[in-house]
Scaffold this active site. Sequence first.
Site, PDB file in Angstrom:
ATOM      1  N   ASN A  32       7.051  14.290 -15.189  1.00 30.81           N
ATOM      2  CA  ASN A  32       6.943  13.293 -16.379  1.00 30.81           C
ATOM      3  C   ASN A  32       8.018  13.474 -17.405  1.00 30.81           C
ATOM      4  O   ASN A  32       8.315  12.624 -18.118  1.00 30.81           O
ATOM      5  CB  ASN A  32       5.597  13.508 -16.909  1.00 30.81           C
ATOM      6  CG  ASN A  32       4.518  12.420 -16.191  1.00 30.81           C
ATOM      7  OD1 ASN A  32       5.069  11.797 -15.307  1.00 30.81           O
ATOM      8  ND2 ASN A  32       3.349  13.110 -16.196  1.00 30.81           N
ATOM      9  N   SER A  75      -2.286  16.323 -16.613  1.00 35.65           N
ATOM     10  CA  SER A  75      -0.887  16.028 -16.677  1.00 35.65           C
ATOM     11  C   SER A  75      -0.462  16.434 -18.045  1.00 35.65           C
ATOM     12  O   SER A  75       1.086  16.360 -18.227  1.00 35.65           O
ATOM     13  CB  SER A  75      -0.680  14.678 -16.174  1.00 35.65           C
ATOM     14  OG  SER A  75      -1.241  13.815 -16.906  1.00 35.65           O
ATOM     15  N   HIS A  90      -1.012  19.537  -9.822  1.00 33.93           N
ATOM     16  CA  HIS A  90      -0.688  18.079 -10.480  1.00 33.93           C
ATOM     17  C   HIS A  90      -0.314  17.144  -9.271  1.00 33.93           C
ATOM     18  O   HIS A  90       0.927  17.042  -8.998  1.00 33.93           O
ATOM     19  CB  HIS A  90       0.498  18.021 -11.643  1.00 33.93           C
ATOM     20  CG  HIS A  90       0.546  16.823 -12.249  1.00 33.93           C
ATOM     21  ND1 HIS A  90       1.913  16.106 -12.560  1.00 33.93           N
ATOM     22  CD2 HIS A  90      -0.443  15.736 -12.614  1.00 33.93           C
ATOM     23  CE1 HIS A  90       1.858  15.251 -13.099  1.00 33.93           C
ATOM     24  NE2 HIS A  90       0.424  14.645 -13.243  1.00 33.93           N
ATOM     25  N   GLU A  92       3.056  19.060  -7.952  1.00 30.58           N
ATOM     26  CA  GLU A  92       3.522  20.022  -8.920  1.00 30.58           C
ATOM     27  C   GLU A  92       2.510  21.013  -8.984  1.00 30.58           C
ATOM     28  O   GLU A  92       1.219  20.960  -9.561  1.00 30.58           O
ATOM     29  CB  GLU A  92       3.613  19.419 -10.346  1.00 30.58           C
ATOM     30  CG  GLU A  92       4.958  18.540 -10.233  1.00 30.58           C
ATOM     31  CD  GLU A  92       5.343  17.904 -11.751  1.00 30.58           C
ATOM     32  OE1 GLU A  92       6.437  18.107 -12.124  1.00 30.58           O
ATOM     33  OE2 GLU A  92       4.381  17.159 -12.217  1.00 30.58           O
TER      34      GLU A  92
END
Length: 675
Positions: free
Chosen positions: A498, A427, A448, A460
Amino acid sequence: MDKKGRTVLEVGADGVAIITLINPPVNSLSLDVLHSLKANYDEALRRNDVKAIVVTGAKGKFSGGFDITAFGGLQDGKIAAPKPGFISVEVLTDTVEGAASKPSVAAIDGLALGGGLEVAMACHARISTAGAQLGLPELQLGILPGFGGTQRLPRLVGLAKALEMMLTSKPVKGEEAHSLGLVDAIVSPEELISTARRWALDILECRRPWVASLYKTDKIEPLGEAREILKFARAQARKQAPNLKHPLVCIDVVEEGIVAGPRAGLWQEAEGFQVLLHSDTCKSLVHVFFAQRGTTKVPGVTDRGLVPRQVKKVAILGGGLMGSGIATALILSNYPVLLKEVNDKFLQAGLGRVKANLRSRVKKGKMSQEKFEKSMSLIKGVLDYEGFRDVDMVIEAVIENVSLKQQIFVDLEKYCPPHCILASNTSTIDLNLIGQKTKSQDRIIGAHFFSPAHVMPLLEIVRTERTSPQVIVDLLDVGKKIKKTPVVVGNCTGFAVNRMFFPYTQSAILLVERGADVYQIDKAVTKFGMPMGPFRLADLVGFGVAVATGMQYVENFPERVYKSMRNYTQGFLQLVKLSEKEIVEFVFLPVVNEACRVLDEGIAVKAADLDIAAIMGMGFPPYRGGIMFWAESLGAKYIYSRLQEWTLMYGDFFKPCAYLAERASKGALLKKSKD
Ligand SMILES: C[C@H](O)CC(=O)SCCNC(=O)CCNC(=O)[C@H](O)C(C)(C)COP(=O)(O)OP(=O)(O)OC[C@H]1O[C@@H](n2cnc3c(N)ncnc32)[C@H](O)[C@@H]1OP(=O)(O)O
């Protein structure tokens, strides 16, 4: 203008007219289809050689319901809406169900959803295949069942079950529909039409009952009990989604039918439908419907005609929380998995986690013991790379350590076949760095997942400049097969989710430092529609995780980190008396700002992908359409001016990015014009 779909009428020697709905891919009920259905019915009722009617859908699908692509046109007036009640009363109730001399039978395969099921319920009987899915999912789109579903479903399956089906939007399979009384018989797809034909003639010749479901009362609970059920449903709806009106409107319409009779119910349904169709909730949820399907349309990748290669076996490196979650997701969708660990202790712990994940499903009644055993038989633990010689995909999920990952990818290149997809669940670490010591950059990709990986719906897919389109198409396909919504993003720290998450938590901290109360913030954010506020979330994931993720951001984007103001007393009391609206803007406008950067940098392909990333990765309320869709409702100008104001007061953390500034100065939408 080209017609959008049609129906065809064929009359057999037995005197049964077959009317087939044709509008690929799901035989949705466009206005053209509905007008054609009415014309076919009028003809069938008029013709002397027609004794009975069977309605069915082409290519193994009855119908996916009203044409959702028409919603936009109906909302902005570009498509002329039929007068209220035309379909539900005039066509389905008075023409189909009310036909005095010719019975109708619905032959259902594949799916009968929304308006599709409502057409079927207006018929005098329904024959279905076991695998067909039947349901009224309209509430998921911010509307209510508008072709008589609110009146007929309770009369066929009882009020409690009907409300459950409508409020959860969940379909039932053929067998369950049969036991509920929603369908009259289950047959194989091959026998479907012949059985339906015979059934229609049997009704005509009084060998089977001729049932108009609108007037059935045997399944409806007695009035006192019905009122209790309605009361309970209202309380549930209010509790689950206090911001949403349409579930309550739906319950009111159902009640009207029970108290004042089904025809009154139909008219109230038509009225409610019109109002809800134009609501912001409906517009947002329809946007989300298409945005979710749009994530798999990536220009330059999915438009090249590439066919996904078959992934028959997957290897996972690392049996920790992420690795075991990913393994669980894969075996649940029948992929054989090799789980590799560095020693037996870790391996057993990893396999134990997978087992526990599945066990909890069995406990909750979501999985049979048989499926549990079958799934567990698909996973094999290993300590070396020997078994990697015939894997088609590897997902690395070890700790975030650059040199370790680099070594692993060198090993993978050595042991895996040359076609094998080499994915990393990192990540934070640059994928180019991970693959630096290999010659396989074209097949290195990020996968991800979000924790817990077997539960969270988002994936992702991270591409570098060198990842080949074929590998992206392959991973998109695996994503779909394991029931994830994939969003393709570019390679950068934090990717899409994120990066959006960080400013969210940062602004919440800033608010607290400025004197706002954590409970007040959590309350405002929850009222806005997030499943929980930022502070409860931090408690839940652990403060350590929150800080570790935050540090990545601090290292990579130092200029955008809010510098703690703890030592400054000026303005300290300024924020104590914030309204809920101000709190929400304070927390989410920096997220919009970051989302704009992500879009501008090309990390996300389109604004709608960020909507899905925010909804599925952050818990942003879907009925607000996602972060960018919501932002459009405020307008670039307004967002820019708020952020500008806060920049002057609190520093560069709030500074509007160039993209936002440009959009604001032009008075343009935030999404790119080609989106
Ligand atoms: C008056 C009435 O009460 C009002 C209504 O009927 S509102 C409509 C109610 N129906 C629904 O909500 C069903 C919506 N559709 C679905 O849930 C799912 O698409 C499905 C279960 C039918 C099929 O799922 P799946 O096989 O995974 O395929 P999926 O990718 O979702 O859909 C295939 C294509 O059909 C389209 N589609 C699905 N349902 C549609 C509909 N009702 N109208 C128009 N297009 C539809 C999708 O947009 C997609 O198009 P694309 O290929 O261009 O992206």
